[in-house]
Each structure stands twice: as structure tokens, then as C-alpha cells.
Motif scaffolding. Structure first.
Motif, mmCIF file in Angstrom:
data_model
loop_
_atom_site.group_PDB
_atom_site.id
_atom_site.type_symbol
_atom_site.label_atom_id
_atom_site.label_comp_id
_atom_site.label_asym_id
_atom_site.label_seq_id
_atom_site.Cartn_x
_atom_site.Cartn_y
_atom_site.Cartn_z
ATOM 1 N N UNK A 199 103.131 80.991 65.569
ATOM 2 C CA UNK A 199 103.284 82.400 65.840
ATOM 3 C C UNK A 199 104.005 83.075 64.551
ATOM 4 N N UNK A 200 104.812 82.343 63.711
ATOM 5 C CA UNK A 200 105.733 82.783 62.801
ATOM 6 C C UNK A 200 105.109 82.873 61.382
ATOM 7 N N UNK A 201 103.715 82.325 61.558
ATOM 8 C CA UNK A 201 103.091 82.191 60.095
ATOM 9 C C UNK A 201 102.893 83.629 59.464
ATOM 10 N N UNK A 202 102.899 84.792 60.288
ATOM 11 C CA UNK A 202 102.678 86.145 59.994
ATOM 12 C C UNK A 202 103.809 86.513 58.975
ATOM 13 N N UNK A 203 104.834 85.840 58.944
ATOM 14 C CA UNK A 203 106.045 86.182 58.335
ATOM 15 C C UNK A 203 106.194 85.411 57.083
ATOM 16 N N UNK A 204 105.538 84.606 56.969
ATOM 17 C CA UNK A 204 105.641 83.556 55.689
ATOM 18 C C UNK A 204 104.546 83.700 54.596
ATOM 19 N N UNK A 205 104.443 84.621 54.052
ATOM 20 C CA UNK A 205 103.422 85.115 53.215
ATOM 21 C C UNK A 205 102.840 83.928 52.190
ATOM 22 N N UNK A 206 103.544 83.119 51.640
ATOM 23 C CA UNK A 206 103.392 82.188 50.699
ATOM 24 C C UNK A 206 102.603 81.137 51.500
ATOM 25 N N UNK A 207 103.174 80.568 52.758
ATOM 26 C CA UNK A 207 102.439 79.522 53.520
ATOM 27 C C UNK A 207 101.140 80.151 54.096
ATOM 28 N N UNK A 208 101.008 81.335 54.481
ATOM 29 C CA UNK A 208 100.055 82.188 55.205
ATOM 30 C C UNK A 208 98.774 81.813 54.263
ATOM 31 N N UNK A 209 99.205 82.282 53.031
ATOM 32 C CA UNK A 209 97.863 82.288 52.001
ATOM 33 C C UNK A 209 97.513 80.933 51.727
ATOM 34 N N UNK A 210 98.319 79.957 51.744
ATOM 35 C CA UNK A 210 98.113 78.510 51.343
ATOM 36 C C UNK A 210 97.231 77.908 52.674
ATOM 37 N N UNK A 211 97.519 78.327 53.757
ATOM 38 C CA UNK A 211 96.822 77.934 54.813
ATOM 39 C C UNK A 211 95.525 78.515 54.843
ATOM 40 N N UNK A 212 95.444 79.809 54.430
ATOM 41 C CA UNK A 212 94.141 80.549 54.515
ATOM 42 C C UNK A 212 93.230 79.802 53.754
ATOM 43 N N UNK A 213 93.561 79.340 52.642
ATOM 44 C CA UNK A 213 92.639 78.860 51.595
ATOM 45 C C UNK A 213 91.921 77.846 52.193
ATOM 46 N N UNK A 214 92.221 76.984 53.169
ATOM 47 C CA UNK A 214 91.333 75.844 53.601
ATOM 48 C C UNK A 214 90.831 76.343 55.160
ATOM 49 N N UNK A 215 91.052 77.559 55.492
ATOM 50 C CA UNK A 215 90.704 77.977 56.950
ATOM 51 C C UNK A 215 89.165 78.408 57.073
ATOM 52 N N UNK A 216 88.412 77.826 58.074
ATOM 53 C CA UNK A 216 87.129 78.221 58.431
ATOM 54 C C UNK A 216 87.182 79.345 59.391
ATOM 55 N N UNK A 217 88.263 79.545 60.174
ATOM 56 C CA UNK A 217 88.570 80.508 60.859
ATOM 57 C C UNK A 217 90.045 81.092 61.097
ATOM 58 N N UNK A 218 90.035 82.254 61.198
ATOM 59 C CA UNK A 218 91.636 82.766 61.314
ATOM 60 C C UNK A 218 91.681 83.689 62.498
ATOM 61 N N UNK A 219 92.683 83.474 63.428
ATOM 62 C CA UNK A 219 93.200 84.172 64.679
ATOM 63 C C UNK A 219 94.435 84.793 64.526
ATOM 64 N N UNK A 220 94.158 86.299 64.672
ATOM 65 C CA UNK A 220 95.424 87.193 64.478
ATOM 66 C C UNK A 220 95.770 88.027 65.589
ATOM 67 N N UNK A 221 96.697 88.816 65.545
ATOM 68 C CA UNK A 221 97.115 89.826 66.413
ATOM 69 C C UNK A 221 97.071 91.092 65.558
ATOM 70 N N UNK A 222 98.019 91.923 65.704
ATOM 71 C CA UNK A 222 98.158 93.213 64.763
ATOM 72 C C UNK A 222 98.638 93.476 63.698
ATOM 73 N N UNK A 223 99.841 92.313 63.439
ATOM 74 C CA UNK A 223 100.564 92.249 62.379
ATOM 75 C C UNK A 223 99.785 91.783 61.149
ATOM 76 N N UNK A 224 99.135 90.688 61.287
ATOM 77 C CA UNK A 224 98.424 89.967 59.990
ATOM 78 C C UNK A 224 97.317 90.815 59.494
ATOM 79 N N UNK A 225 97.671 91.124 58.279
ATOM 80 C CA UNK A 225 96.753 92.225 57.636
ATOM 81 C C UNK A 225 95.706 91.705 56.823
ATOM 82 N N UNK A 226 94.352 91.522 57.595
ATOM 83 C CA UNK A 226 93.278 90.823 56.716
ATOM 84 C C UNK A 226 92.707 91.603 55.829
ATOM 85 N N UNK A 227 93.278 91.545 54.745
ATOM 86 C CA UNK A 227 92.655 92.515 53.524
ATOM 87 C C UNK A 227 93.414 91.978 52.324
ATOM 88 N N UNK A 228 93.073 92.490 51.254
ATOM 89 C CA UNK A 228 93.624 92.220 49.971
ATOM 90 C C UNK A 228 93.844 90.816 49.687
#
Length: 308
Positions: free
Chosen positions: A28-57
Motif C-alpha cells: 500500500x506504500x508503493x505509491x510513495x516510493x517512486x524509484x521502487x514503483x518504476x522498477x516494479x512496473x517494468x516487469x508488470x503485466x497488470x497494475x492496480x491503483x487507487x487515486x494517488x498513483x499517476x499512471x502517466x508520463x
């Protein structure tokens, strides 16, 4: 087996259901750790978010192999939907799953702000008896609720309001005045200016887009019925927060409930300090134990289907 990352809080039973089928990273705190979020995102087939995660850029670039974006809520202003779809990513909101939660919040806030008697606990407990000062509250029954936006949440809110004896009028830029949804709900379709002038309680249920940013600024708030109540559970940028504070202090507004803000989490705001009849909550109108279960279950089912 696919890889799923979940960046904000989610119902644990739904997370377990996802884990039974795929490799899941839930923090639940991944949204606040930008470096780790981007690293995890690189291998993701799906991402699930609420309103704070900016899925852009930058995050969207990192989601190179992502097939689906699950949104634990209904607002999509934190997701670049067009860019996601251009990359072949399916965006799945939890449409309707938190409508009851938001509708109940609106009605409860309207009752609290109109009555004005629910903040006397400290005074009474300390020996005070402010009965005369608190005897001029207003009843909800017989008042007019104006809904700016008449999607699933607005429609649910209208049902609760009418059951309590309110008259309901609604405006929706996406619906024609003769759309059958209004007649089916027993709600009059009106223009926004008419709604603002007539309503004792105005509740906002529109998305944040260019045309709705600062939709309720000083001028429109000033056009509201004297003593009316303003409730915003939609998005913060729709309302000029300083204008709300000024209207409360001047007595033009009879009350305001703001659950969403232009910047979240909300930093200290001196203009809100000491405002009369103001209710501030941290973007929780759509979040209850029950709605979290419904939202999480719905998104889980659709994400699993999309990954098959």
C-alpha cells in the motif's frame, strides 16, 4: 503466471484471490516510493491503483509490458487513458461499486451541516448547555438537493435523498434534458445556473476535466442560495477552496463538506482554520469496509479475466 503490482490499499481477500492465480506484489506504500514503483512496473503485466498513483508520463513508460490497469475507484483523472489504450493497455474502473458509500456520505454530511448540532459534545460534557444556540438547525426533509452530475453515484444519491423527503434536481452535461434516466429517477433535469439558484444542498459528481476545473469558483458559489450547503466528493480541482472558505466566513454559505482537494494529501491550509460549519475529510467518501470489498472484488474479477 503473470505479474501484478498493487500500489495502494486493497481488500486482503481480493489480494489473496489474485495471488492464487498470479505473482503479486502488494504494498500500500508503493505509491510513495517512486524509484521502487518504476522498477516494479517494468516487469508488470497488470497494475492496480487507487487515486494517488499517476499512471502517466514516466510510470507509463516503465509499464512496457503491462496489459491492464485496474482502478480501485471510478475517477480516471490520475490515469492517461488515451495513452494507455494507445499502448494496448485496458483500463478497468470499479464503476458503481462505491456508489452507495459516496451517496451515504453526501446525505450524512448534508444532515450534519444543515442541523449544526453535532459538535456540542465537548461543551455538554464540560457542563455547558448550548440548547438555545443549537435550536435553529434545519431539517433535510422538504429541502432541494441539486446534483451536478447524474451518473451512477448521483443517481444513487437521488434515491436516498428522495426517500428522506427531499426534492431533487440534477444537471449533467453528458445527458440530454429528455434522457429517460431523469424521469425514471423522479428527478427534474435543469441547467447548472438554475440548479445553483434553487438548491439548499449542492453536491458535485462530475469528473475533473478542463471544462470542470474551478467550476465552483467565487462567482458560482456567490450565486448559490443564501445559507446553502456545498458538498464535494468528486475531485478537488472542481472547487476553489479559498472561495469556499471566504463564503463560509461571510455567511454566504451555510456549510461545506470537502472530501477531495486540489493537492492530496492536503498540506496545512491557514484559510480553512476557524471556518464555521466546515467538514474536511481525507478522500474517504467512497471508502468503507463494504465498498472496499466490492471495489476490490470487482476489479480483481476483471483483471483476472483480462489476463487470461
Amino acid at each position: 503466471m503473470k505479474r501484478i503490482i498493487i500500489t495502494e490499499f486493497m481488500d486482503e481477500a481480493a489480494v489473496a484471490q489474485l495471488r492464487a492465480a498470479h505473482d503479486v506484489t502488494y504494498d500500500p506504500k508503493l505509491v510513495d516510493d517512486g524509484a521502487r514503483l518504476h522498477a516494479e512496473a517494468a516487469g508488470a503485466d497488470a497494475i492496480i491503483v487507487r487515486n494517488r498513483t499517476q499512471v502517466r508520463g514516466e510510470l507509463l513508460v516503465s509499464l512496457a509490458r503491462c496489459q491492464v490497469v485496474g482502478r480501485l475507484g471510478v475517477g480516471l483523472d490520475n490515469i492517461d487513458v488515451a495513452a494507455c489504450e494507445a499502448r494496448g493497455m485496458r483500463v478497468i474502473p470499479a464503476t458503481g461499486a462505491n456508489a452507495l458509500s459516496v451517496a451515504e456520505y453526501v446525505i450524512a454530511a448534508a444532515m450534519l451541516l444543515l442541523r449544526g448540532a453535532y459538535r456540542s459534545t465537548d461543551a455538554v460534557a464540560s457542563g455547558g448547555w448550548p440548547r438555545n444556540a443549537l435550536s435553529n438547525g434545519r431539517e433535510l426533509g422538504g429541502k432541494t438537493l441539486g446534483l451536478a452530475g447524474f451518473g451512477s453515484i448521483g443517481q444513487f444519491t437521488s434515491r436516498l435523498a428522495r426517500a428522506l423527503g427531499m426534492e431533487v434536481v440534477a444537471y449533467d452535461a453528458m445527458l440530454g434534458p429528455n434522457d429517460p434516466v431523469f424521469a425514471a429517477a423522479g428527478v427534474a433535469c435543469v441547467g447548472l445556473d438554475d440548479l445553483v439558484a434553487r438548491a439548499d444542498v449542492v453536491s458535485l459528481h462530475v469528473p475533473l476535466v478542463d471544462s470542470t476545473r474551478n467550476l465552483f469558483g467565487a462567482e458560482r458559489i456567490g450565486a448559490m442560495k443564501a445559507g446553502a450547503v456545498l458538498i464535494n466528493t468528486a475531485r478537488g480541482g472542481i472547487v476553489d477552496e479559498r472561495a469556499v472558505a471566504g463564503a463560509l466566513r461571510s455567511g454566504r454559505l451555510g456549510g461545506a463538506a470537502l472530501d477531495v482537494f486540489d493537492v492530496e494529501p492536503l498540506p496545512a491550509q491557514p484559510h480553512f482554520e476557524g471556518c464555521p460549519n466546515l467538514l474536511l475529510t481525507p478522500h474517504v467518501a467512497g471508502v468503507t469496509r463494504e465498498s472496499n470489498e466490492r471495489v476490490s472484488s470487482l476489479v480483481t474479477a476483471k483483471v483476472l479475466e483480462a489476463l487470461r
